[in-house]
Design a protein around this motif. Structure first.
Motif, PDB file in Angstrom:
ATOM      1  N   ILE A 149       8.731   7.209  -8.902  1.00  0.00           N
ATOM      2  CA  ILE A 149       9.391   7.325  -7.604  1.00  0.00           C
ATOM      3  C   ILE A 149       9.815   8.775  -7.462  1.00  0.00           C
ATOM      4  N   LEU A 150       9.360   9.376  -6.389  1.00  0.00           N
ATOM      5  CA  LEU A 150       9.422  10.826  -6.294  1.00  0.00           C
ATOM      6  C   LEU A 150      10.536  11.372  -5.435  1.00  0.00           C
ATOM      7  N   PRO A 151      11.203  12.406  -5.928  1.00  0.00           N
ATOM      8  CA  PRO A 151      12.068  13.185  -5.041  1.00  0.00           C
ATOM      9  C   PRO A 151      11.166  14.150  -4.289  1.00  0.00           C
ATOM     10  N   LEU A 152      10.696  13.742  -3.128  1.00  0.00           N
ATOM     11  CA  LEU A 152       9.640  14.453  -2.419  1.00  0.00           C
ATOM     12  C   LEU A 152       9.989  15.879  -2.029  1.00  0.00           C
ATOM     13  N   ALA A 153      11.203  16.159  -1.698  1.00  0.00           N
ATOM     14  CA  ALA A 153      11.539  17.468  -1.136  1.00  0.00           C
ATOM     15  C   ALA A 153      11.061  18.619  -2.010  1.00  0.00           C
ATOM     16  N   GLY A 154      11.509  18.700  -3.234  1.00  0.00           N
ATOM     17  CA  GLY A 154      11.143  19.831  -4.087  1.00  0.00           C
ATOM     18  C   GLY A 154       9.722  19.753  -4.594  1.00  0.00           C
ATOM     19  N   LEU A 155       9.294  18.577  -5.032  1.00  0.00           N
ATOM     20  CA  LEU A 155       7.983  18.448  -5.635  1.00  0.00           C
ATOM     21  C   LEU A 155       6.863  18.752  -4.655  1.00  0.00           C
ATOM     22  N   LEU A 156       6.917  18.177  -3.467  1.00  0.00           N
ATOM     23  CA  LEU A 156       5.823  18.376  -2.528  1.00  0.00           C
ATOM     24  C   LEU A 156       5.731  19.815  -2.041  1.00  0.00           C
ATOM     25  N   SER A 157       6.857  20.443  -1.760  1.00  0.00           N
ATOM     26  CA  SER A 157       6.787  21.818  -1.264  1.00  0.00           C
ATOM     27  C   SER A 157       6.292  22.766  -2.343  1.00  0.00           C
ATOM     28  N   ALA A 158       6.501  22.423  -3.589  1.00  0.00           N
ATOM     29  CA  ALA A 158       6.086  23.304  -4.677  1.00  0.00           C
ATOM     30  C   ALA A 158       4.598  23.208  -4.970  1.00  0.00           C
ATOM     31  N   CYS A 159       3.931  22.166  -4.497  1.00  0.00           N
ATOM     32  CA  CYS A 159       2.536  21.996  -4.912  1.00  0.00           C
ATOM     33  C   CYS A 159       1.588  21.827  -3.734  1.00  0.00           C
ATOM     34  N   ALA A 197      -2.629  14.833  -5.252  1.00  0.00           N
ATOM     35  CA  ALA A 197      -2.579  13.745  -4.263  1.00  0.00           C
ATOM     36  C   ALA A 197      -1.333  13.876  -3.389  1.00  0.00           C
ATOM     37  N   LEU A 198      -0.194  14.173  -4.012  1.00  0.00           N
ATOM     38  CA  LEU A 198       1.054  14.312  -3.252  1.00  0.00           C
ATOM     39  C   LEU A 198       1.034  15.538  -2.352  1.00  0.00           C
ATOM     40  N   ALA A 199       0.516  16.632  -2.859  1.00  0.00           N
ATOM     41  CA  ALA A 199       0.428  17.858  -2.047  1.00  0.00           C
ATOM     42  C   ALA A 199      -0.503  17.635  -0.864  1.00  0.00           C
ATOM     43  N   PHE A 200      -1.640  17.008  -1.111  1.00  0.00           N
ATOM     44  CA  PHE A 200      -2.583  16.709  -0.038  1.00  0.00           C
ATOM     45  C   PHE A 200      -1.929  15.797   1.002  1.00  0.00           C
ATOM     46  N   TYR A 201      -1.276  14.747   0.558  1.00  0.00           N
ATOM     47  CA  TYR A 201      -0.670  13.792   1.479  1.00  0.00           C
ATOM     48  C   TYR A 201       0.356  14.472   2.377  1.00  0.00           C
ATOM     49  N   ASP A 202       1.201  15.301   1.784  1.00  0.00           N
ATOM     50  CA  ASP A 202       2.226  15.976   2.574  1.00  0.00           C
ATOM     51  C   ASP A 202       1.594  16.936   3.586  1.00  0.00           C
ATOM     52  N   ALA A 203       0.675  17.765   3.134  1.00  0.00           N
ATOM     53  CA  ALA A 203       0.062  18.753   4.031  1.00  0.00           C
ATOM     54  C   ALA A 203      -0.748  18.068   5.134  1.00  0.00           C
ATOM     55  N   PHE A 204      -1.611  17.153   4.752  1.00  0.00           N
ATOM     56  CA  PHE A 204      -2.538  16.550   5.715  1.00  0.00           C
ATOM     57  C   PHE A 204      -1.853  15.511   6.600  1.00  0.00           C
ATOM     58  N   ALA A 239      -7.741  19.435   3.882  1.00  0.00           N
ATOM     59  CA  ALA A 239      -8.937  18.738   3.398  1.00  0.00           C
ATOM     60  C   ALA A 239      -9.885  19.699   2.689  1.00  0.00           C
ATOM     61  N   GLN A 240      -9.981  20.926   3.158  1.00  0.00           N
ATOM     62  CA  GLN A 240     -10.832  21.927   2.496  1.00  0.00           C
ATOM     63  C   GLN A 240     -10.339  22.206   1.081  1.00  0.00           C
ATOM     64  N   ARG A 241      -9.035  22.208   0.890  1.00  0.00           N
ATOM     65  CA  ARG A 241      -8.446  22.521  -0.413  1.00  0.00           C
ATOM     66  C   ARG A 241      -8.468  21.348  -1.378  1.00  0.00           C
ATOM     67  N   TYR A 242      -8.336  20.124  -0.867  1.00  0.00           N
ATOM     68  CA  TYR A 242      -8.113  18.975  -1.738  1.00  0.00           C
ATOM     69  C   TYR A 242      -9.213  17.912  -1.743  1.00  0.00           C
ATOM     70  N   VAL A 287       5.859   8.707   0.862  1.00  0.00           N
ATOM     71  CA  VAL A 287       5.341   8.174  -0.400  1.00  0.00           C
ATOM     72  C   VAL A 287       6.531   7.621  -1.180  1.00  0.00           C
ATOM     73  N   HIS A 288       6.463   6.340  -1.519  1.00  0.00           N
ATOM     74  CA  HIS A 288       7.549   5.699  -2.262  1.00  0.00           C
ATOM     75  C   HIS A 288       7.264   5.617  -3.749  1.00  0.00           C
ATOM     76  N   LYS A 289       6.006   5.507  -4.115  1.00  0.00           N
ATOM     77  CA  LYS A 289       5.632   5.440  -5.525  1.00  0.00           C
ATOM     78  C   LYS A 289       4.307   6.162  -5.706  1.00  0.00           C
ATOM     79  N   ALA A 290       4.155   6.781  -6.865  1.00  0.00           N
ATOM     80  CA  ALA A 290       2.892   7.433  -7.223  1.00  0.00           C
ATOM     81  C   ALA A 290       2.610   7.134  -8.682  1.00  0.00           C
ATOM     82  N   ILE A 291       1.413   6.638  -8.940  1.00  0.00           N
ATOM     83  CA  ILE A 291       1.024   6.283 -10.300  1.00  0.00           C
ATOM     84  C   ILE A 291      -0.326   6.922 -10.574  1.00  0.00           C
TER      85      ILE A 291
END
Length: 164
Positions: A11-21, A47-54, A63-66, A103-107
């Motif tokens: 279960i992700l703390p999205l704020a920091g993780l997604l912006s960093a990647c 996957a998380l970086a792609f989901y947030d950006a796209f 999509a070009q990057r991921y 995103v609530h869970k990532a495995i």
């Protein structure tokens, strides 16, 4: 690791993780002899970086990057191929400019990443519960996708929410 622990740490703390990647895919190759868990974690970050950006910022260039050009799609409403995927979501984002996903869970397990997601088209939409499964290549790009979706109900027989 137990499945309960795996879910708890996923279960992700999205704020920091997604912006960093969100800059570019992380190569799961890492160093020579990189462990499967290292590759899996790099794939999960991608996957998380792609989901947030796209899907949240509607950055179609993500999509070009991921996503690999030969991307295989199993959703029956979207054609295979990176360009077909981008074309489909260009139309969806035009129709639903407020569309967002949480995103609530990532495995992650090797080359597979599963995301448990709540997607809404706007503030008055109960949304959809989605499980996306991505397969990654050795360069950290998405090469295949499966999903299952269901509407979020107003209530449940168990009293448990879709994302609790």
């Amino acid at each position: 690791m137990s499945i309960r622990r795996l879910i708890a740490v996923s279960i992700l703390p999205l704020a920091g993780l997604l912006s960093a990647c969100t800059q570019a895919p992380v190569s799961p190759q890492g160093t020579v002899g990189a462990s499967s868990s290292t590759r899996a974690e790099a794939n999960k970050r991608n996957a998380l970086a792609f989901y947030d950006a796209f899907f949240n910022r509607h950055d179609l260039t993500a999509a070009q990057r991921y996503v690999a050009p030969g991307y295989i799609q199993h959703n029956p409403r979207v054609a295979s191929g990176r360009d077909a995927f981008v074309n489909a979501f260009t139309q969806i984002f035009a129709r639903y400019p407020q569309r967002r996903s949480t995103v609530h869970k990532a495995i992650a397990d090797g080359d597979l990443v599963a995301l448990h997601v709540h997607t809404v088209t706007g503030p008055d939409d109960r949304g959809m519960a989605i499980v996306d499964i991505f397969r990654f290549d050795g360069d950290g790009k998405i090469v295949e996708h499966w999903d299952v979706m269901q509407p979020v109900p107003e209530s449940t027989a168990s009293g448990n929410g879709m994302f609790d």
